[in-house]
Design a protein around this motif. Structure first.
Motif, PDB file in Angstrom:
ATOM      1  N   UNK A 152       1.173 -78.525 215.996  1.00 54.40           N
ATOM      2  CA  UNK A 152       0.296 -77.700 216.804  1.00 54.40           C
ATOM      3  C   UNK A 152      -1.132 -78.143 216.641  1.00 54.40           C
ATOM      4  N   UNK A 153      -2.047 -77.382 217.220  1.00 55.03           N
ATOM      5  CA  UNK A 153      -3.460 -77.734 217.122  1.00 55.03           C
ATOM      6  C   UNK A 153      -4.310 -76.472 217.163  1.00 55.03           C
ATOM      7  N   UNK A 154      -5.614 -76.661 217.221  1.00 50.30           N
ATOM      8  CA  UNK A 154      -6.544 -75.529 217.222  1.00 50.30           C
ATOM      9  C   UNK A 154      -6.395 -74.678 218.470  1.00 50.30           C
ATOM     10  N   UNK A 155      -5.845 -75.233 219.543  1.00 49.09           N
ATOM     11  CA  UNK A 155      -5.674 -74.490 220.790  1.00 49.09           C
ATOM     12  C   UNK A 155      -4.399 -73.651 220.796  1.00 49.09           C
ATOM     13  N   UNK A 156      -3.546 -73.814 219.810  1.00 52.04           N
ATOM     14  CA  UNK A 156      -2.324 -73.019 219.724  1.00 52.04           C
ATOM     15  C   UNK A 156      -2.689 -71.619 219.253  1.00 52.04           C
ATOM     16  N   UNK A 157      -2.309 -70.612 220.025  1.00 50.77           N
ATOM     17  CA  UNK A 157      -2.626 -69.225 219.706  1.00 50.77           C
ATOM     18  C   UNK A 157      -1.455 -68.599 218.958  1.00 50.77           C
ATOM     19  N   UNK A 158      -1.750 -68.033 217.778  1.00 50.02           N
ATOM     20  CA  UNK A 158      -0.705 -67.465 216.923  1.00 50.02           C
ATOM     21  C   UNK A 158      -0.802 -65.952 216.846  1.00 50.02           C
ATOM     22  N   UNK A 159       0.320 -65.301 216.552  1.00 47.85           N
ATOM     23  CA  UNK A 159       0.268 -63.869 216.266  1.00 47.85           C
ATOM     24  C   UNK A 159      -0.573 -63.643 215.015  1.00 47.85           C
ATOM     25  N   UNK A 160      -1.247 -62.510 214.911  1.00 49.80           N
ATOM     26  CA  UNK A 160      -2.113 -62.266 213.753  1.00 49.80           C
ATOM     27  C   UNK A 160      -1.368 -62.243 212.419  1.00 49.80           C
ATOM     28  N   UNK A 161      -0.079 -62.031 212.432  1.00 52.54           N
ATOM     29  CA  UNK A 161       0.693 -61.951 211.192  1.00 52.54           C
ATOM     30  C   UNK A 161       1.051 -63.319 210.616  1.00 52.54           C
ATOM     31  N   UNK A 162       0.791 -64.398 211.376  1.00 54.93           N
ATOM     32  CA  UNK A 162       1.147 -65.738 210.920  1.00 54.93           C
ATOM     33  C   UNK A 162      -0.103 -66.582 210.699  1.00 54.93           C
ATOM     34  N   UNK A 163       0.039 -67.623 209.881  1.00 60.35           N
ATOM     35  CA  UNK A 163      -1.082 -68.477 209.498  1.00 60.35           C
ATOM     36  C   UNK A 163      -0.907 -69.876 210.084  1.00 60.35           C
ATOM     37  N   UNK A 164      -2.003 -70.438 210.566  1.00 59.89           N
ATOM     38  CA  UNK A 164      -1.982 -71.800 211.101  1.00 59.89           C
ATOM     39  C   UNK A 164      -1.678 -72.766 209.961  1.00 59.89           C
ATOM     40  N   UNK A 165      -0.639 -73.608 210.097  1.00 56.29           N
ATOM     41  CA  UNK A 165      -0.314 -74.575 209.052  1.00 56.29           C
ATOM     42  C   UNK A 165      -1.453 -75.564 208.825  1.00 56.29           C
ATOM     43  N   UNK A 166      -1.654 -75.959 207.607  1.00 58.07           N
ATOM     44  CA  UNK A 166      -2.746 -76.866 207.251  1.00 58.07           C
ATOM     45  C   UNK A 166      -2.592 -78.241 207.891  1.00 58.07           C
ATOM     46  N   UNK A 167      -1.370 -78.676 208.175  1.00 56.37           N
ATOM     47  CA  UNK A 167      -1.161 -80.016 208.739  1.00 56.37           C
ATOM     48  C   UNK A 167      -1.415 -80.085 210.244  1.00 56.37           C
ATOM     49  N   UNK A 168      -1.637 -78.950 210.890  1.00 56.06           N
ATOM     50  CA  UNK A 168      -1.943 -78.969 212.317  1.00 56.06           C
ATOM     51  C   UNK A 168      -3.326 -79.543 212.527  1.00 56.06           C
ATOM     52  N   UNK A 169      -3.514 -80.223 213.640  1.00 51.45           N
ATOM     53  CA  UNK A 169      -4.801 -80.816 213.965  1.00 51.45           C
ATOM     54  C   UNK A 169      -5.864 -79.737 214.102  1.00 51.45           C
ATOM     55  N   UNK A 170      -7.043 -80.037 213.634  1.00 45.94           N
ATOM     56  CA  UNK A 170      -8.153 -79.098 213.736  1.00 45.94           C
ATOM     57  C   UNK A 170      -8.600 -78.944 215.189  1.00 45.94           C
ATOM     58  N   UNK A 171      -8.502 -80.009 215.961  1.00 49.89           N
ATOM     59  CA  UNK A 171      -8.893 -79.989 217.369  1.00 49.89           C
ATOM     60  C   UNK A 171      -7.783 -80.616 218.193  1.00 49.89           C
ATOM     61  N   UNK A 172      -7.701 -80.274 219.469  1.00 45.72           N
ATOM     62  CA  UNK A 172      -6.713 -80.948 220.312  1.00 45.72           C
ATOM     63  C   UNK A 172      -6.959 -82.460 220.299  1.00 45.72           C
TER      64      UNK A 172
END
Length: 65
Positions: free
Chosen positions: A37-57
């Motif tokens: 995923x990337x910074x543009x992926x919108x997540x539910x508030x209960x979940x955390x963006x994985x550290x390995x996802x790109x910071x920007x598209x």
């Protein structure tokens, strides 16, 4: 994917870049951790963006000037 039922879905290496997952049903942290995923992926508030996802598209591929 706002109302997609993801119970038991195998998201290993799935490209979720830019996806809106805020209303996805039964989405788990483990599924996100296995996906891309990337910074543009919108997540539910209960979940955390994985550290390995790109910071920007990612920038589009192509020749450099």
């Amino acid at each position: 994917m706002r109302t997609a039922d993801l119970i038991g879905a195998d998201l290993r290496d799935a490209d979720l870049a830019g996806a809106d997952l805020t209303g996805a049903l039964f989405l788990t942290q483990a599924q996100l951790n296995a996906a891309k995923g990337d910074a543009a992926t919108t997540l539910p508030p209960s979940l955390t963006r994985p550290a390995h996802w790109q910071a920007r598209p990612a920038a589009p591929a192509g020749p450099r000037p």
